[in-house]
Design a protein around this motif. Structure first.
Motif, PDB file in Angstrom:
ATOM      1  N   ILE A  40       9.865  -4.415   2.555  1.00  0.00           N
ATOM      2  CA  ILE A  40       9.715  -4.463   1.376  1.00  0.00           C
ATOM      3  C   ILE A  40      10.218  -3.428   0.921  1.00  0.00           C
ATOM      4  O   ILE A  40      10.257  -2.358   0.780  1.00  0.00           O
ATOM      5  N   ARG A  85       7.019  -9.422  -2.386  1.00  0.00           N
ATOM      6  CA  ARG A  85       6.421  -8.565  -1.265  1.00  0.00           C
ATOM      7  C   ARG A  85       7.077  -9.477  -0.101  1.00  0.00           C
ATOM      8  O   ARG A  85       6.528  -9.234   1.161  1.00  0.00           O
ATOM      9  N   HIS A 138       5.658 -13.287   2.043  1.00  0.00           N
ATOM     10  CA  HIS A 138       4.538 -12.642   0.912  1.00  0.00           C
ATOM     11  C   HIS A 138       3.384 -12.717   0.538  1.00  0.00           C
ATOM     12  O   HIS A 138       2.367 -12.528   0.109  1.00  0.00           O
ATOM     13  N   ARG A 192      -2.389  -7.622  -5.160  1.00  0.00           N
ATOM     14  CA  ARG A 192      -2.722  -8.919  -3.667  1.00  0.00           C
ATOM     15  C   ARG A 192      -2.485 -10.379  -4.346  1.00  0.00           C
ATOM     16  O   ARG A 192      -2.981 -11.656  -3.481  1.00  0.00           O
ATOM     17  N   THR A 211       0.621  -9.721   2.832  1.00  0.00           N
ATOM     18  CA  THR A 211       1.398  -8.277   2.827  1.00  0.00           C
ATOM     19  C   THR A 211       0.333  -7.784   2.470  1.00  0.00           C
ATOM     20  O   THR A 211       0.600  -8.005   1.329  1.00  0.00           O
ATOM     21  N   ASP A 212       0.624  -5.904   3.064  1.00  0.00           N
ATOM     22  CA  ASP A 212       0.441  -5.130   1.905  1.00  0.00           C
ATOM     23  C   ASP A 212       1.741  -4.109   2.960  1.00  0.00           C
ATOM     24  O   ASP A 212       1.539  -4.425   4.128  1.00  0.00           O
TER      25      ASP A 212
END
Length: 290
Positions: A136, A217, A172, A144, A175-176
């Protein structure tokens, strides 16, 4: 409207192209795709003549950059992928590239009114054997929710043969930064394999004039260009009004007041004509400020 390898592809109607306004049906389809997949394509949103003019200038400039050791290589020299800045001269700056009204209308449905344009650049794929790791574009504790959209425009027809970008639809969502492997800067292998079983990646072939809207993302990767002709891809990035950033794009003073920004809020650092843009810079920071 159609699909290219599991990606929503929308062809604008003659009326939409004449009025430069996307209709409600195509707008709905694009917004649905961005919520569901994190990506959609407007197939005929950019004038091919503008892209031909840019390509004739930027490919020779890319070769100059590629020959310089100091030019930034995205994910290492073996990927053949360099960072390149667009031509900063009035005759090479086009409204449908830098502030495409169709893309902006779609993004406004995701981010709210008057999105901020804070990034304008390009990356260029030369012949290579190696691919980029799936990644990413952000590695900070990002919001978020949708907080940024990349508008990608390839200057030529794209296919797996000349390095069309690999994308992982739907990634996306949820996702973090925890998805990243700190050693490779890419997505963790265990997550990749798990996701592949649910919905595999795609590498769509698209005609010149296409415009790709991609959630920041979304997992993606630059792929090898197997041809001898460099493939240039432009990118602008739109952020919502609430996003705290000091990023600015660079434009020559000769185009001040001459660009139809529409509803875009252009965050611009104006420079004198003749500015040396051919640097292959890579010093941007997309992080949300405190």
């Amino acid at each position: 409207m159609g699909a290219a390898s599991d990606i929503t592809v929308i062809r604008l109607t003659p009326d939409e192209l004449a009025t430069k306004e996307i209709g409600s049906h195509n707008l709905q389809a694009a917004v649905e795709a961005l919520h569901r997949d994190g990506i959609c394509v407007l197939e005929n949103a950019v004038d091919p003549a503008h892209l031909d003019k840019l390509n004739a200038r930027m490919v020779p400039e890319a070769k100059i950059l590629y020959a310089k050791e100091e030019t930034h290589r995205n994910f290492g020299a073996n990927t053949g992928n360099i960072q390149q800045e667009p031509v900063l001269e009035a005759d090479y700056i086009f409204d449908d590239v830098i502030a495409n009204p169709f893309a902006v209308a779609v993004v406004e449905c995701m981010l709210g009114p008057n999105p901020a344009l804070r990034f304008y650049s390009a990356n260029t794929a030369f012949y290579a054997q190696d691919r980029q790791p799936v990644h990413i574009d952000v590695d900070f504790d990002f919001p978020r929710i949708p907080f940024g959209f990349c508008i990608n425009i390839n200057l030529v027809d794209t296919s797996p043969e000349n390095g069309a970008t690999e994308v992982w639809p739907g990634t996306h969502i949820d996702t973090d930064c925890s998805v990243l492997d700190p050693t490779t800067r890419g997505i963790r292998k265990d997550l990749l394999e798990a996701r592949r079983q649910v919905r595999p990646p795609v590498q769509p072939s698209l005609p010149k004039g296409s415009l790709i809207i991609r959630d920041f993302r979304l997992w993606h990767a630059g792929m090898p260009n197997k041809t001898d002709e460099p493939r240039v891809m432009l990118v602008t990035v739109l952020f919502p009004r609430w996003y705290r950033s000091n990023l600015e794009i660079i434009l020559p003073e000769s185009v001040k007041g001459k660009i139809n920004w529409g509803s875009v809020n252009p965050c611009v650092k104006w420079v004198e004509d003749g500015y040396d843009y051919l640097r292959g810079a890579h010093d941007h920071d997309f992080a949300l400020l405190p």
